[in-house]
Structure formats: C-alpha cells, structure tokens
Design a protein around this motif. Structure first.
Motif, PDB file in Angstrom:
ATOM      1  N   SER A  57       0.843  -1.193   0.000  1.00 35.49           N
ATOM      2  CA  SER A  57       0.000   0.000   0.000  1.00 35.49           C
ATOM      3  C   SER A  57       0.881   1.246   0.000  1.00 35.49           C
ATOM      4  O   SER A  57       2.092   1.165   0.167  1.00 35.49           O
ATOM      5  CB  SER A  57      -0.928   0.021   1.226  1.00 35.49           C
ATOM      6  N   ASN A  77      -9.338   6.466   1.196  1.00 35.30           N
ATOM      7  CA  ASN A  77      -9.568   5.711  -0.049  1.00 35.30           C
ATOM      8  C   ASN A  77      -8.481   4.667  -0.283  1.00 35.30           C
ATOM      9  O   ASN A  77      -8.765   3.552  -0.736  1.00 35.30           O
ATOM     10  CB  ASN A  77      -9.684   6.641  -1.245  1.00 35.30           C
ATOM     11  N   GLU A  78      -7.228   5.018   0.009  1.00 32.31           N
ATOM     12  CA  GLU A  78      -6.120   4.069  -0.149  1.00 32.31           C
ATOM     13  C   GLU A  78      -6.313   2.872   0.775  1.00 32.31           C
ATOM     14  O   GLU A  78      -6.161   1.718   0.357  1.00 32.31           O
ATOM     15  CB  GLU A  78      -4.783   4.769   0.132  1.00 32.31           C
ATOM     16  N   TYR A  81      -9.337   0.758  -0.415  1.00 34.00           N
ATOM     17  CA  TYR A  81      -8.995   0.069  -1.669  1.00 34.00           C
ATOM     18  C   TYR A  81      -8.097  -1.137  -1.403  1.00 34.00           C
ATOM     19  O   TYR A  81      -8.341  -2.232  -1.917  1.00 34.00           O
ATOM     20  CB  TYR A  81      -8.320   1.046  -2.629  1.00 34.00           C
ATOM     21  N   ARG A  82      -7.050  -0.941  -0.610  1.00 35.42           N
ATOM     22  CA  ARG A  82      -6.087  -2.033  -0.359  1.00 35.42           C
ATOM     23  C   ARG A  82      -6.726  -3.172   0.425  1.00 35.42           C
ATOM     24  O   ARG A  82      -6.460  -4.342   0.153  1.00 35.42           O
ATOM     25  CB  ARG A  82      -4.846  -1.513   0.350  1.00 35.42           C
ATOM     26  N   LEU A  85      -8.840  -5.338  -1.879  1.00 35.71           N
ATOM     27  CA  LEU A  85      -8.141  -6.192  -2.842  1.00 35.71           C
ATOM     28  C   LEU A  85      -8.047  -7.643  -2.393  1.00 35.71           C
ATOM     29  O   LEU A  85      -7.847  -8.535  -3.213  1.00 35.71           O
ATOM     30  CB  LEU A  85      -6.726  -5.651  -3.104  1.00 35.71           C
TER      31      LEU A  85
END
Length: 140
Positions: A57, A77-78, A81-82, A85
């Motif tokens: 990340s 958001n990061e 998102y990670r 996944l």
C-alpha cells in the motif's frame, strides 16, 4: 469445516515471525490468517516485493503530508482500496476513517467483513512522523 482463509506464518504485533517452542515457525490459520495478511499488505510499501510489485500500500506516504480534507480522503480511499483487494473480504464492506492527524503522526481506524463471517474485523493503524507504522487487530 473447510479452512477457506488459508494458513500463514504467525506474526507478532510488529509483524515479526513467531517461533514455536520447538524452534519452528508458528502457524496461524482461518480468520486470523486473513486479517494478518491484510495487515501485512497495509504495512508493506507498494512495489517493494520483487516477486509481487502489486502487493502493498501507499499509506506510509501520508506520514509527512499536511492534514487537509483532500489528504484525509485520499488516505481513507487508499486504505479501503487495499483492504478490498483481498479476495476473502466481502466486496464493498471495507470502511476507514482518520481519527487523528497531527505533528506526531496519523491514526486510522478501518473495518471490513470477511466472507462467511457475521462480524467485521477492526484494525487501528498508527503512522508516526518517523514513518514507523503499527497496525493492530482490535477485533477482540
């Protein structure tokens, strides 16, 4: 019941391998293995693994950034998102929020639900101004 979450070496709070009494690496499985893998993804700088450049990340990049609405949104958001996944995470179940951001560092709270689980797991990430990162599973 089948273990759909997998097995992995057991890591401690600082993501170092735990050694069993017999000298071998301790093993974790099930939900704990999945949450540990997510913690490891968040703590690993993106692109730092030569065998998997897509793993990791970029949350560490925010440690020295200014506390702005835009940076907070980008960091959240990061993280979301990670976490999303991981194929063991229910799609769209990840959430995160910045609970602290000052000259000493950043604190982020995140949660998500794993497939076949009724409750969410919770993580607290602390990124110090010195770029040191601690990610704790606080599911209890």
């Amino acid at each position: 019941m089948e273990n759909i979450y997998g097995f992995d070496m057991l890591l401690d709070e600082s993501l170092q391998a735990v050694v069993a009494a017999n000298g071998e690496a301790a093993i974790t499985e099930g939900v704990r293995a999945a949450v540990q893998d997510i913690r490891l993804r968040l703590a690993t700088p993106l692109g730092s693994l030569f065998y998997d450049k897509a793993f990791g990340s970029e949350i560490y990049l925010y440690a020295k950034d200014e506390n702005t609405v835009t940076n907070r949104m980008a960091l959240v958001n990061e993280v979301v998102y990670r976490i999303g996944l991981d194929p063991r995470v229910v799609p769209m179940s990840a959430q995160a929020m910045v609970s602290g951001w000052d000259h000493t560092g950043i604190v982020i709270q995140a949660e998500a639900r794993l497939i076949n689980e009724n409750h969410k797991f919770n993580l607290v990430m602390e990124i110090g101004a010195n770029m040191e990162m601690v990610i704790k599973d606080v599911t209890g």
